[in-house]
Structures are given as structure tokens and as C-alpha cells.
Design a protein around this motif. Structure first.
Motif, PDB file in Angstrom:
ATOM      1  N   THR A 137       5.183 -13.393  -4.681  1.00 53.93           N
ATOM      2  CA  THR A 137       4.524 -13.442  -3.372  1.00 53.93           C
ATOM      3  C   THR A 137       4.558 -12.080  -2.694  1.00 53.93           C
ATOM      4  O   THR A 137       3.552 -11.615  -2.147  1.00 53.93           O
ATOM      5  N   ALA A 138       5.714 -11.424  -2.725  1.00 52.37           N
ATOM      6  CA  ALA A 138       5.848 -10.120  -2.071  1.00 52.37           C
ATOM      7  C   ALA A 138       4.933  -9.077  -2.720  1.00 52.37           C
ATOM      8  O   ALA A 138       4.224  -8.340  -2.029  1.00 52.37           O
ATOM      9  N   VAL A 139       4.929  -9.028  -4.048  1.00 53.59           N
ATOM     10  CA  VAL A 139       4.133  -8.014  -4.749  1.00 53.59           C
ATOM     11  C   VAL A 139       2.638  -8.245  -4.522  1.00 53.59           C
ATOM     12  O   VAL A 139       1.889  -7.317  -4.168  1.00 53.59           O
ATOM     13  N   LEU A 140       2.186  -9.492  -4.708  1.00 58.37           N
ATOM     14  CA  LEU A 140       0.755  -9.772  -4.599  1.00 58.37           C
ATOM     15  C   LEU A 140       0.247  -9.637  -3.168  1.00 58.37           C
ATOM     16  O   LEU A 140      -0.831  -9.075  -2.936  1.00 58.37           O
ATOM     17  N   SER A 141       1.007 -10.140  -2.204  1.00 56.28           N
ATOM     18  CA  SER A 141       0.548 -10.069  -0.807  1.00 56.28           C
ATOM     19  C   SER A 141       0.527  -8.626  -0.311  1.00 56.28           C
ATOM     20  O   SER A 141      -0.400  -8.222   0.409  1.00 56.28           O
ATOM     21  N   LEU A 142       1.520  -7.817  -0.694  1.00 54.67           N
ATOM     22  CA  LEU A 142       1.511  -6.407  -0.314  1.00 54.67           C
ATOM     23  C   LEU A 142       0.333  -5.674  -0.952  1.00 54.67           C
ATOM     24  O   LEU A 142      -0.344  -4.867  -0.289  1.00 54.67           O
ATOM     25  N   ALA A 143       0.088  -5.944  -2.226  1.00 53.39           N
ATOM     26  CA  ALA A 143      -1.017  -5.271  -2.908  1.00 53.39           C
ATOM     27  C   ALA A 143      -2.360  -5.651  -2.282  1.00 53.39           C
ATOM     28  O   ALA A 143      -3.191  -4.773  -1.995  1.00 53.39           O
ATOM     29  N   LEU A 144      -2.579  -6.932  -2.047  1.00 54.56           N
ATOM     30  CA  LEU A 144      -3.855  -7.377  -1.479  1.00 54.56           C
ATOM     31  C   LEU A 144      -4.021  -6.895  -0.042  1.00 54.56           C
ATOM     32  O   LEU A 144      -5.105  -6.447   0.354  1.00 54.56           O
ATOM     33  N   GLY A 145      -2.952  -7.006   0.756  1.00 55.48           N
ATOM     34  CA  GLY A 145      -3.042  -6.581   2.149  1.00 55.48           C
ATOM     35  C   GLY A 145      -3.307  -5.093   2.281  1.00 55.48           C
ATOM     36  O   GLY A 145      -4.133  -4.659   3.096  1.00 55.48           O
ATOM     37  N   CYS A 146      -2.603  -4.280   1.484  1.00 51.88           N
ATOM     38  CA  CYS A 146      -2.815  -2.828   1.540  1.00 51.88           C
ATOM     39  C   CYS A 146      -4.190  -2.448   0.997  1.00 51.88           C
ATOM     40  O   CYS A 146      -4.851  -1.536   1.531  1.00 51.88           O
ATOM     41  N   TRP A 147      -4.629  -3.126  -0.044  1.00 52.04           N
ATOM     42  CA  TRP A 147      -5.948  -2.860  -0.615  1.00 52.04           C
ATOM     43  C   TRP A 147      -7.041  -3.119   0.416  1.00 52.04           C
ATOM     44  O   TRP A 147      -7.973  -2.331   0.571  1.00 52.04           O
ATOM     45  N   ALA A 148      -6.910  -4.243   1.125  1.00 51.97           N
ATOM     46  CA  ALA A 148      -7.905  -4.563   2.152  1.00 51.97           C
ATOM     47  C   ALA A 148      -7.809  -3.599   3.332  1.00 51.97           C
ATOM     48  O   ALA A 148      -8.830  -3.253   3.945  1.00 51.97           O
ATOM     49  N   ALA A 149      -6.590  -3.156   3.657  1.00 50.92           N
ATOM     50  CA  ALA A 149      -6.416  -2.262   4.812  1.00 50.92           C
ATOM     51  C   ALA A 149      -7.029  -0.892   4.582  1.00 50.92           C
ATOM     52  O   ALA A 149      -7.349  -0.184   5.545  1.00 50.92           O
ATOM     53  N   LEU A 150      -7.198  -0.484   3.324  1.00 50.52           N
ATOM     54  CA  LEU A 150      -7.814   0.808   3.045  1.00 50.52           C
ATOM     55  C   LEU A 150      -9.295   0.830   3.382  1.00 50.52           C
ATOM     56  O   LEU A 150      -9.880   1.906   3.556  1.00 50.52           O
ATOM     57  N   ARG A 151      -9.906  -0.368   3.477  1.00 50.75           N
ATOM     58  CA  ARG A 151     -11.329  -0.472   3.814  1.00 50.75           C
ATOM     59  C   ARG A 151     -11.503  -1.482   4.936  1.00 50.75           C
ATOM     60  O   ARG A 151     -12.064  -2.558   4.731  1.00 50.75           O
ATOM     61  N   PRO A 152     -10.985  -1.180   6.110  1.00 54.11           N
ATOM     62  CA  PRO A 152     -11.034  -2.160   7.216  1.00 54.11           C
ATOM     63  C   PRO A 152     -12.464  -2.528   7.596  1.00 54.11           C
ATOM     64  O   PRO A 152     -13.316  -1.650   7.770  1.00 54.11           O
ATOM     65  N   GLY A 153     -12.698  -3.841   7.697  1.00 51.51           N
ATOM     66  CA  GLY A 153     -14.015  -4.327   8.082  1.00 51.51           C
ATOM     67  C   GLY A 153     -15.028  -4.339   6.969  1.00 51.51           C
ATOM     68  O   GLY A 153     -16.160  -4.806   7.164  1.00 51.51           O
ATOM     69  N   GLY A 154     -14.676  -3.843   5.798  1.00 56.47           N
ATOM     70  CA  GLY A 154     -15.616  -3.784   4.688  1.00 56.47           C
ATOM     71  C   GLY A 154     -15.725  -5.106   3.952  1.00 56.47           C
ATOM     72  O   GLY A 154     -15.098  -6.113   4.291  1.00 56.47           O
ATOM     73  N   ARG A 155     -16.528  -5.072   2.914  1.00 59.48           N
ATOM     74  CA  ARG A 155     -16.763  -6.297   2.138  1.00 59.48           C
ATOM     75  C   ARG A 155     -15.481  -6.776   1.468  1.00 59.48           C
ATOM     76  O   ARG A 155     -15.198  -7.977   1.432  1.00 59.48           O
ATOM     77  N   LEU A 156     -14.689  -5.847   0.952  1.00 54.61           N
ATOM     78  CA  LEU A 156     -13.423  -6.224   0.304  1.00 54.61           C
ATOM     79  C   LEU A 156     -12.454  -6.829   1.310  1.00 54.61           C
ATOM     80  O   LEU A 156     -11.787  -7.827   1.018  1.00 54.61           O
TER      81      LEU A 156
END
Length: 339
Positions: A137-156
Motif C-alpha cells: 500500500t505504501a509503495v503503490l500509493s506513494l508512486a501513484l500520488g507522486c506520479w499524478a502530482a508531477l502533472r497537476p490537473g492533467g489527464r493522468l
């Protein structure tokens, strides 16, 4: 001018604080805060145990009735009630159980077994499953959250947020059945049931995968939303805006300026998931025939076995309390003791 300067009284200069004085005071405040948090968590755990004990007492029947065999007489039932101490007031029995708890004595089950012996083999398996699920849970949620945060408001970002909301609504039982159908029955990649080795633990590591995924998937949705929200809040901090204006790459701004400040909220979310993982493990262990505490607890509820139910609750509550206390420590260290 010189005479005036020399004739005026000079205010005494305050001496600098003695070396080690401030660190000692900060250490004392830190320990006091940790002690206060520990007392609060312990009081909440004691209240929870009392509520669980009362809830079991309110169930119809008692342990003597639930464990009785066909053909037993009323005298036999009365003798068993006296042997189990059920003829004593509930408050007195609970107090005796609580006073034995600090010594590791969890009482005697309705079938005459030590509760410590019942849970000693099953609870470590549940901790193994829950710990593995928490790590995923920690690894996947951190990876997904940070990935999405790099493109705020974008399609991803929108895709990750929408998927997290949808996954969060899925019960562990539904996820478990879907995983068995796809990864076991259709593809044959992973075993659908858990076989037990000679030591009482799962016979092979791959038998942990499906139960852990069934617990992890809903919690990934919850924690991804927490990570994304914490990163978005921290991204508006002045030091982050300064780092952006300095021209630092987005990934460096995220890892060195945004993520450290978001750690307290992320740690709290993961700590909260610990209780959900242990609670969901009871259902998931039943689906996969996993040798954990779920079967022990289900049998204890059927037997109206208060010592076993409260003992399992105490162990689970102690683990959750320890993880919540660790999250409090992370928040205190990161924020430097600020409230």
C-alpha cells in the motif's frame, strides 16, 4: 560625546544559554508529547476492550450454552458456568482479565485452552499478511500520488484520482473473489487457497500474494487520495514556490521540497490503514483459507468466548496503537514540535 557615552550606565548583557540547555528542554518536551500520546492511545484501547467485552455479554446465550454438547443436563451446564466463572458479575470478570493483561495472561477460552496458545501461532501469520499488504500500500500509493502530482490537473492526474475513488469503494470480499476468478481459476498463475506448512505458516510465499492484494487494492485507493491531497497542499507553501522560481526540475522540487513536508499526513493515512487492514484480514483469511487470526475470531464469536475475542482485540489494538504512535512521532519530528 565620549564622556556622555562612558557616563551612561550600560545595561548588562544577558548571558547566552548554557550549552545543552535548549536541546535538553526540546528533548523533554518531545518525550512529554510522546508520553501524552501513549497515555491517550492506551486509554482508548482500554475503553475499546471494555466495549467489546460488553458487546459479547449482550449476545444471546453464553459460552457454556454455545460450547455445550447434545444431551447435556442443566447440572452439567451449571457446572461449566461455574468452571468458566460465568456465574460471577461481568465487571468482576473483566477486571480480572485486565489485571492479568500486563503479565501476558489473556485468560482461558471457553473450551479450556489458554488464549495465549490459541493466538500465538495464528496472530503472527496475520501480522505477516497485514505487514506485506501495508508495504504494498505504501509503495503503490506513494508512486501513484507522486506520479499524478508531477502533472497537476492533467489527464493522468484525473485518471489516477478517478481510479482511486472507484477502487476505494470496493469491499475486500469482492476484490478477493475477483482476484481468485482472474488470477487463479482463469489463468492459474496463483493458488486460490492457502496450504499450511509444518510450522503453521503458509507453505510457500506465492500463497500470500492474492490475500495481500485483496487487502491492498482498496487501501491503495484511499492512500493515493491522501498522498495526492497532501502533496497539493504542500505545493502551495512559500519555499516550494521559491524552488519553482529558481528553476529546479519538477521531480527535484517534488522529492526535496514537497514530499518531506507532506510526510506527516501520509504517515497518518498509512497508520489509519493499519486498522482497516487488520479488520479486512478477518474476511480475506476466510476466503483464502489463510491460517490467521480470522478463523480463531470467527470460532470465538460462535462460542460467545469473551476472553478470546477481547484477547484478539487487545493484540490488534496494541499493533494499531504502536503504528499510530509511530505516525505521531513522524509528525512531531518533521514539524519540529510545532502544532
Amino acid at each position: 560625546m565620549v564622556g556622555q557615552l562612558t557616563s551612561e550606565p550600560v545595561a548588562p548583557v544577558a548571558a547566552p544559554p548554557a550549552p545543552g540547555k535548549r536541546p535538553a528542554r526540546a528533548s523533554f518536551l518531545f518525550l512529554a508529547r510522546v508520553g501524552s500520546a501513549l497515555l491517550k492511545r492506551t486509554a482508548l484501547l482500554a475503553l475499546l476492550l471494555a466495549l467489546v467485552f460488553v458487546a459479547v455479554e449482550l449476545l444471546p446465550g453464553d459460552a457454556a450454552d454455545a460450547t455445550s454438547e447434545r444431551g447435556e443436563s442443566a447440572a452439567d451446564l451449571a457446572a461449566r458456568r461455574e468452571l468458566l466463572g460465568l456465574n460471577r458479575p461481568a465487571l468482576e470478570r473483566f477486571w480480572d482479565w485486565m489485571t492479568g493483561l500486563p503479565t501476558g495472561d489473556l485468560g482461558i477460552s471457553a473450551r479450556g485452552e489458554k488464549v495465549t496458545d490459541l493466538v500465538s501461532s495464528a496472530f503472527p501469520n496475520t501480522l505477516l499478511l497485514g505487514g506485506f499488504a501495508l508495504l504494498l500500500t505504501a509503495v503503490l500509493s506513494l508512486a501513484l500520488g507522486c506520479w499524478a502530482a508531477l502533472r497537476p490537473g492533467g489527464r493522468l492526474d484525473r485518471a489516477v484520482s478517478g481510479s482511486a475513488t472507484a477502487v476505494l469503494a470496493l469491499p475486500e470480499f469482492v476484490v478477493a473473489v475477483a482476484l481468485v476468478l482472474v488470477l487463479s481459476l482463469w489463468t492459474g498463475w496463483l493458488p486460490a487457497v492457502t496450504l499450511t506448512g509444518a510450522d503453521g505458516s503458509p507453505a510457500s510465499w506465492d500463497m500470500l500474494v492474492l490475500p495481500a492484494l485483496a487487502l491492498t487494492i482498496p487501501q491503495v485507493g484511499w492512500n493515493t487520495m491522501i498522498v495526492r491531497a497532501a502533496l497539493a497542499d504542500e505545493a502551495r507553501a512559500p519555499h516550494v514556490e521559491t524552488a519553482v522560481l529558481d528553476g529546479l526540475p519538477p521531480h527535484r522540487v517534488l522529492t526535496h521540497h514537497v514530499l518531506p513536508g507532506a510526510l506527516p499526513a501520509i504517515a497518518t493515512g498509512l497508520a489509519t490503514s493499519t486498522g482497516m487492514l487488520l479488520g479486512g484480514a478477518v474476511v480475506v483469511e476466510t476466503v483464502f483459507n489463510y491460517p490467521g487470526i480470522g478463523s480463531v475470531l470467527a470460532s470465538a464469536v460462535s462460542d460467545r468466548d469473551s476472553p478470546v475475542i477481547v484477547g484478539v482485540t487487545a493484540l490488534s489494538g496494541a499493533v494499531i496503537t504502536a503504528v499510530l504512535l509511530l505516525a505521531d512521532l513522524v509528525r512531531t519530528v518533521v514539524t519540529g514540535g510545532r502544532r
